[in-house]
Motif scaffolding. Structure first.
Motif, short mmCIF file in Angstrom:
data_model
loop_
_atom_site.label_atom_id
_atom_site.label_comp_id
_atom_site.label_asym_id
_atom_site.label_seq_id
_atom_site.Cartn_x
_atom_site.Cartn_y
_atom_site.Cartn_z
N GLY A 194 0.78 -1.23 0.00
CA GLY A 194 0.00 0.00 0.00
C GLY A 194 0.82 1.28 0.00
N ARG A 195 2.13 1.16 0.23
CA ARG A 195 2.97 2.37 0.33
C ARG A 195 4.27 2.22 -0.44
N MET A 196 4.25 1.48 -1.53
CA MET A 196 5.45 1.32 -2.33
C MET A 196 5.78 2.59 -3.10
N LYS A 197 7.04 2.91 -3.22
CA LYS A 197 7.49 4.12 -3.92
C LYS A 197 8.51 3.75 -4.98
N GLN A 198 8.48 4.48 -6.11
CA GLN A 198 9.47 4.25 -7.15
C GLN A 198 10.83 4.75 -6.70
N GLN A 199 11.86 3.97 -7.01
CA GLN A 199 13.23 4.30 -6.62
C GLN A 199 14.03 4.77 -7.84
N GLN A 200 14.96 5.67 -7.59
CA GLN A 200 15.84 6.16 -8.65
C GLN A 200 17.00 5.20 -8.81
N MET A 201 16.70 4.06 -9.44
CA MET A 201 17.72 3.03 -9.65
C MET A 201 17.81 2.72 -11.13
N VAL A 202 19.00 2.37 -11.57
CA VAL A 202 19.22 2.04 -12.97
C VAL A 202 19.65 0.59 -13.09
N ASN A 203 19.36 0.01 -14.22
CA ASN A 203 19.77 -1.37 -14.49
C ASN A 203 21.21 -1.37 -14.97
N VAL A 204 22.09 -1.97 -14.18
CA VAL A 204 23.53 -1.96 -14.53
C VAL A 204 23.98 -3.30 -15.08
N VAL A 205 23.24 -4.37 -14.79
CA VAL A 205 23.57 -5.70 -15.31
C VAL A 205 22.28 -6.40 -15.69
N GLU A 211 19.61 -9.81 -13.01
CA GLU A 211 19.77 -8.37 -13.17
C GLU A 211 20.29 -7.76 -11.88
N ILE A 212 20.96 -6.62 -12.04
CA ILE A 212 21.41 -5.83 -10.90
C ILE A 212 20.95 -4.39 -11.13
N PHE A 213 20.26 -3.85 -10.11
CA PHE A 213 19.81 -2.46 -10.15
C PHE A 213 20.53 -1.70 -9.05
N SER A 214 20.91 -0.46 -9.33
CA SER A 214 21.72 0.28 -8.38
C SER A 214 21.37 1.76 -8.41
N THR A 215 21.52 2.43 -7.25
CA THR A 215 21.44 3.88 -7.23
C THR A 215 22.69 4.44 -7.89
N LYS A 216 22.67 5.74 -8.17
CA LYS A 216 23.79 6.35 -8.89
C LYS A 216 25.11 6.19 -8.15
N LYS A 217 25.08 6.31 -6.82
CA LYS A 217 26.30 6.19 -6.03
C LYS A 217 26.63 4.73 -5.70
N GLY A 218 25.69 3.82 -5.95
CA GLY A 218 25.95 2.42 -5.68
C GLY A 218 25.75 2.00 -4.25
N ASP A 219 25.21 2.90 -3.38
CA ASP A 219 25.05 2.54 -1.98
C ASP A 219 23.84 1.63 -1.75
N LEU A 220 22.90 1.58 -2.71
CA LEU A 220 21.76 0.68 -2.64
C LEU A 220 21.73 -0.17 -3.91
N GLN A 221 21.56 -1.47 -3.74
CA GLN A 221 21.51 -2.35 -4.90
C GLN A 221 20.44 -3.43 -4.70
N LEU A 222 19.78 -3.76 -5.80
CA LEU A 222 18.83 -4.87 -5.82
C LEU A 222 19.37 -5.90 -6.79
N LEU A 223 19.64 -7.10 -6.28
CA LEU A 223 20.24 -8.16 -7.09
C LEU A 223 19.19 -9.25 -7.33
N LEU A 224 18.76 -9.39 -8.57
CA LEU A 224 17.84 -10.46 -8.95
C LEU A 224 18.65 -11.59 -9.56
N ASP A 225 18.55 -12.76 -8.97
CA ASP A 225 19.36 -13.89 -9.42
C ASP A 225 18.48 -15.04 -9.87
N ARG A 226 18.85 -15.68 -11.00
CA ARG A 226 18.08 -16.80 -11.54
C ARG A 226 18.31 -18.09 -10.73
#
Length: 272
Positions: A194-205, A211-226
């Motif tokens: 109910g309170r999800m927000k879009q993040q300023q993350m880019v797909n780097v891999v 896939e790997i998504f990261s903020t510009k500075k790289g301090d936050l990352q989301l790693l999706l692994d198969r």
């Protein structure tokens, strides 16, 4: 191939066929296009809502539009390979539990339908389990209205790609572009239900392993692994995430996470 991947593939196949800026008959510059216009039925509920259904020659599903009579928006229809009633369209906000959960790899419960019977002169729109009667317009009236109208693509530019959550109930949703040419365009949303927000993350891999998504500075990352557990990384802290099947949670994504609250998807169910 998993059910979620089949769903994504089928939605992609259908979206590449229907997301255009012109109706099937376009400028009526050929006999075929004029025949398409002749084969197009227009229905209204008498309250300013119109649906049009065109029997496309190379498709088992008609091309559908919805609008106010002056402007029509394309509706994402069911792909040909799915055994669904003629006139079915993707509408995950309205669930129909009477339909199959696995209709050739697609959850049929997430589809509603525009039903037109020219011989009987009837028309109706079903959103989930709720049906609304429409009136079928005369052929001449339909042609005049369709020729004067403007046409726009579906506002559904993205589709759910991956859904995950942690042990505290925080969800991670990744969406990607629905058009085949936009498959590398991603959006990332994070937050509690109910309170999800879009993040300023880019797909780097993005490769066959994930896939790997990261903020510009790289301090936050989301790693999706198969193969390995997916991770949420905050600086040096790593949190394992549980994969939640997209195809089994479309109603959750569109109705409960908060991303689509109040959004119009360009289907008749926006208003019915």
């Amino acid at each position: 191939m998993s059910l979620a991947h089949r769903l994504a593939l089928l939605l992609t196949l259908s979206s590449t066929a229907v997301l255009a800026h012109e109706p099937p008959w376009a400028r009526e510059d050929s006999l075929r296009k004029r025949m398409l216009l002749e084969r197009t039925a227009v229905c209204t509920d008498g309250k300013g809502h119109y649906v049009s259904s065109t029997e496309v020659f190379d498709s088992s599903q008609p091309q559908l539009f919805y609008g106010d009579g002056a402007t029509f928006t394309e509706i994402p229809i069911a792909p040909n390979v799915v055994r669904l009633p003629t006139g079915s369209f993707f509408e995950p906000r309205f669930w129909n539990p009477d339909l199959e959960s696995n209709a050739n790899g697609v959850d049929a419960r997430a589809y509603s339908v525009v039903q037109v019977d020219p011989k009987e002169g009837t028309c109706s729109v079903r959103c989930g389990q709720r049906a609304t009667a429409f009136k079928l317009l005369a052929t001449e009236t339909s042609r005049e209205l369709l020729r004067k109208a403007a046409y726009t693509p579906s506002p559904m530019k993205y589709e759910p790609y991956a859904l995950l959550r942690d042990t505290k109930g925080v969800y991670f949703l990744v969406e990607r572009g629905r058009l085949q040419a936009e498959q590398k365009s991603f959006r990332v949303f994070i937050g509690p239900r109910g309170r999800m927000k879009q993040q300023q993350m880019v797909n780097v891999v993005s490769d066959s392993k994930g896939e790997i998504f990261s903020t510009k500075k790289g301090d936050l990352q989301l790693l999706l692994d198969r193969e390995l557990p997916s991770l949420w990384v905050e600086k040096k802290a790593r949190r394992k995430l549980r994969q939640v099947p997209v195809s089994e949670n479309l109603a959750l994504i569109y109705n409960e996470l908060g991303i689509y609250t109040g959004a119009r998807l360009g289907t008749p169910c926006d208003d019915l």
